[in-house]
Design a protein around this motif. Structure first.
Motif, mmCIF file in Angstrom:
data_model
loop_
_atom_site.group_PDB
_atom_site.id
_atom_site.type_symbol
_atom_site.label_atom_id
_atom_site.label_comp_id
_atom_site.label_asym_id
_atom_site.label_seq_id
_atom_site.Cartn_x
_atom_site.Cartn_y
_atom_site.Cartn_z
ATOM 1 N N PHE A 251 -16.136 -14.505 22.751
ATOM 2 C CA PHE A 251 -16.156 -15.932 23.043
ATOM 3 C C PHE A 251 -15.358 -16.219 24.311
ATOM 4 O O PHE A 251 -14.557 -15.403 24.772
ATOM 5 C CB PHE A 251 -15.608 -16.721 21.852
ATOM 6 C CG PHE A 251 -16.510 -16.675 20.656
ATOM 7 C CD1 PHE A 251 -17.663 -17.440 20.606
ATOM 8 C CD2 PHE A 251 -16.223 -15.845 19.582
ATOM 9 C CE1 PHE A 251 -18.515 -17.391 19.519
ATOM 10 C CE2 PHE A 251 -17.064 -15.789 18.477
ATOM 11 C CZ PHE A 251 -18.205 -16.561 18.449
ATOM 12 N N LYS A 252 -15.584 -17.391 24.873
ATOM 13 C CA LYS A 252 -14.935 -17.782 26.113
ATOM 14 C C LYS A 252 -13.428 -17.592 26.003
ATOM 15 O O LYS A 252 -12.795 -18.074 25.059
ATOM 16 C CB LYS A 252 -15.262 -19.239 26.430
ATOM 17 C CG LYS A 252 -14.676 -19.724 27.753
ATOM 18 C CD LYS A 252 -15.049 -21.170 28.013
ATOM 19 C CE LYS A 252 -14.431 -21.664 29.333
ATOM 20 N NZ LYS A 252 -14.791 -23.075 29.595
ATOM 21 N N CYS A 254 -9.355 -17.773 26.685
ATOM 22 C CA CYS A 254 -8.312 -18.723 27.055
ATOM 23 C C CYS A 254 -7.329 -17.945 27.923
ATOM 24 O O CYS A 254 -6.670 -17.021 27.435
ATOM 25 C CB CYS A 254 -7.637 -19.288 25.806
ATOM 26 S SG CYS A 254 -6.408 -20.575 26.151
ATOM 27 N N ALA A 276 -14.152 -20.978 20.875
ATOM 28 C CA ALA A 276 -14.577 -21.194 22.257
ATOM 29 C C ALA A 276 -16.027 -20.801 22.500
ATOM 30 O O ALA A 276 -16.519 -19.807 21.972
ATOM 31 C CB ALA A 276 -13.673 -20.403 23.196
ATOM 32 N N GLN A 277 -16.694 -21.594 23.305
ATOM 33 C CA GLN A 277 -18.054 -21.325 23.744
ATOM 34 C C GLN A 277 -18.069 -21.357 25.278
ATOM 35 O O GLN A 277 -17.220 -22.000 25.889
ATOM 36 C CB GLN A 277 -19.013 -22.384 23.174
ATOM 37 C CG GLN A 277 -19.153 -22.384 21.676
ATOM 38 C CD GLN A 277 -19.926 -21.196 21.149
ATOM 39 O OE1 GLN A 277 -20.690 -20.569 21.900
ATOM 40 N NE2 GLN A 277 -19.734 -20.863 19.879
ATOM 41 N N ASN A 280 -19.842 -14.466 25.530
ATOM 42 C CA ASN A 280 -20.137 -13.545 26.624
ATOM 43 C C ASN A 280 -20.617 -12.215 26.058
ATOM 44 O O ASN A 280 -20.032 -11.680 25.116
ATOM 45 C CB ASN A 280 -18.884 -13.308 27.481
ATOM 46 C CG ASN A 280 -18.362 -14.588 28.100
ATOM 47 O OD1 ASN A 280 -19.132 -15.377 28.622
ATOM 48 N ND2 ASN A 280 -17.055 -14.800 28.023
ATOM 49 N N ARG A 295 -10.760 -11.895 35.648
ATOM 50 C CA ARG A 295 -10.092 -13.133 35.265
ATOM 51 C C ARG A 295 -8.670 -13.213 35.828
ATOM 52 O O ARG A 295 -8.171 -14.294 36.148
ATOM 53 C CB ARG A 295 -10.041 -13.240 33.742
ATOM 54 C CG ARG A 295 -11.393 -13.454 33.104
ATOM 55 C CD ARG A 295 -11.323 -13.255 31.602
ATOM 56 N NE ARG A 295 -12.661 -13.066 31.050
ATOM 57 C CZ ARG A 295 -12.901 -12.499 29.872
ATOM 58 N NH1 ARG A 295 -11.897 -12.076 29.128
ATOM 59 N NH2 ARG A 295 -14.142 -12.361 29.440
#
Length: 305
Positions: A251-252, A254, A276-277, A280, A295
C-alpha cells in the motif's frame, strides 16, 4: 489445448485433485507419470488401497501411456531414482505438477517439532526435491512447465494451520524467485491455489455448498498453466468456478524524513499506513528495494535512474 507427446509428472496422483489432474492431462494426449506415497489411501488394516493403481488403469483406458511410482516426495534419493527412470523410458519431462501434500490441523500449543518438520518435508521440501531433480532435464530440452499447489490458508492464514500455512506460503516464495531462472530456458513456473471438494476438505465445507466446489475450474486452470502459452511467475486462485490472479501488494507508503521515524510516529500514523491507497505492485524484491531508494533519494540529493 493439447498435450500430445508431452510427459507430465503429477504428485499426489492417487486421489483427489492429483487424480483429476492426471486424467485431465491424459484426456488431452499427455503421457502421465503418477506419484503417490499411498499414505492417505491406507485402510484400517494398514494395507495400501488401489488409488494409484486405479488411476493408472483409468489413464490406460483413455488410450494414453502411464508410469506409476509409490513414492514419498520427501525422499530425495527415491525422487532422483524415479526421475532417472522416467527419462530413460520417455526421454523427457515437460510438465511437473507438485500436488502432493498433507493436512493435519493443530493448535500451536500442541504442534510438535516433528509435526512441523513433517509438514514442511512433504509440502515444501517435497516440491523442491521434485523440481530440483527435474529442472536439469527441462533446461536441456529448452522446455518446462512447473506448477506448485498452494492453499488459501498459506495466503491468508487460518486457525490451527501454522505449519500448513508456512509450508504453502514457502511455495509462493519459491515460485517468485525460481521463475526468473527459468525464463531463458522456456521454463514457466507458477502456483495454483485451489479449493475443491475432496477427502481433505469435505469436513471444512458445509453440505449446502459442497456441490459448488467441483474440480472443473481447477483442472482448467492447471492445464492453462501447463500449456505452451502459459505465463510465468504468476499465482492463480481458483474454486467454485472462479479464477483470479493474486499478487503481493504494497500500500501507499507513509514517508518519514531522516531522524523523525520513531515508534510513536508509526503508532500515530498507523491508520494511514494500514489503509493507504493506491496499492503498488512490484515485479521482484529488487524492484521493491529500488522503490524504497527512490523515495528517500531526493532528501539526500541522490540521483537514481
Amino acid at each position: 489445448m493439447r498435450f500430445d507427446e508431452r510427459v507430465a509428472v503429477i504428485t499426489g496422483a492417487g486421489s483427489g485433485l492429483g487424480r483429476a489432474y492426471a486424467l485431465a492431462l491424459a484426456e488431452r494426449g499427455a503421457k502421465v507419470v503418477l506419484i503417490d506415497s499411498g499414505a492417505q489411501d491406507e485402510d484400517k488394516t494398514g494395507v495400501e488401497s488401489s488409488g494409484l493403481e486405479s488411476c493408472h488403469q483409468d489413464v490406460l483406458a483413455l488410450g494414453e501411456q502411464s508410469m506409476r511410482f509409490t513414492l514419498d516426495v520427501s525422499d530425495f534419493v527415491g525422487v532422483k531414482l524415479a526421475v532417472t527412470e522416467i527419462i530413460a523410458q520417455w526421454g523427457r519431462i515437460d510438465i511437473l505438477v507438485n500436488n502432493a501434500g498433507i493436512h493435519s490441523p493443530c493448535d500451536f500449543d500442541h504442534l510438535t517439532v516433528d509435526m512441523w518438520q513433517h509438514q514442511l518435508n512433504v509440502d515444501l521440501n517435497g516440491s523442491f526435491y521434485m523440481t530440483k531433480a527435474i529442472w536439469p532435464q527441462m533446461k536441456r530440452q529448452g522446455y518446462g512447465r512447473v506448477v506448485m499447489s498452494c492453499a488459501a490458508s498459506g495466503l491468508y492464514g487460518d486457525m490451527h494451520e501454522t505449519s500448513y500455512s508456512a509450508s504453502k506460503m514457502g511455495l509462493i516464495g519459491l515460485v517468485n524467485s525460481l521463475y526468473l531462472e527459468g525464463i531463458d530456458h522456456n521454463i514457466k513456473v507458477n502456483s495454483l491455489t485451489p479449493h475443491a471438494l475432496t477427502s481433505m476438505t469435505e469436513k471444512r465445507l458445509a453440505s449446502s455448498v459442497q456441490a459448488l466446489f467441483s474440480k472443473s475450474s481447477i483442472t482448467a486452470s492447471m492445464m492453462f498453466l501447463c500449456g505452451a502459452k502459459a505465463p510465468t511467475g504468476q499465482h492463480l486462485l481458483t474454486a467454485a468456478g472462479s479464477v483470479s490472479h493474486g499478487q503481493f501488494t504494497e500500500f501507499k507508503p507513509c514517508y518519514f524524513p531522516a531522524g523523525s521515524c520513531k515508534p510513536e510516529s508509526i503508532l500515530n500514523n498507523w491508520q494511514q499506513i494500514h489503509q493507504a491507497q493506491p496499492a503498488n505492485l512490484h515485479r521482484s524484491g529488487e524492484d521493491q528495494v529500488l522503490a524504497w531508494a527512490q523515495r528517500s533519494a531526493g532528501e539526500r540529493h541522490i540521483a537514481i535512474e
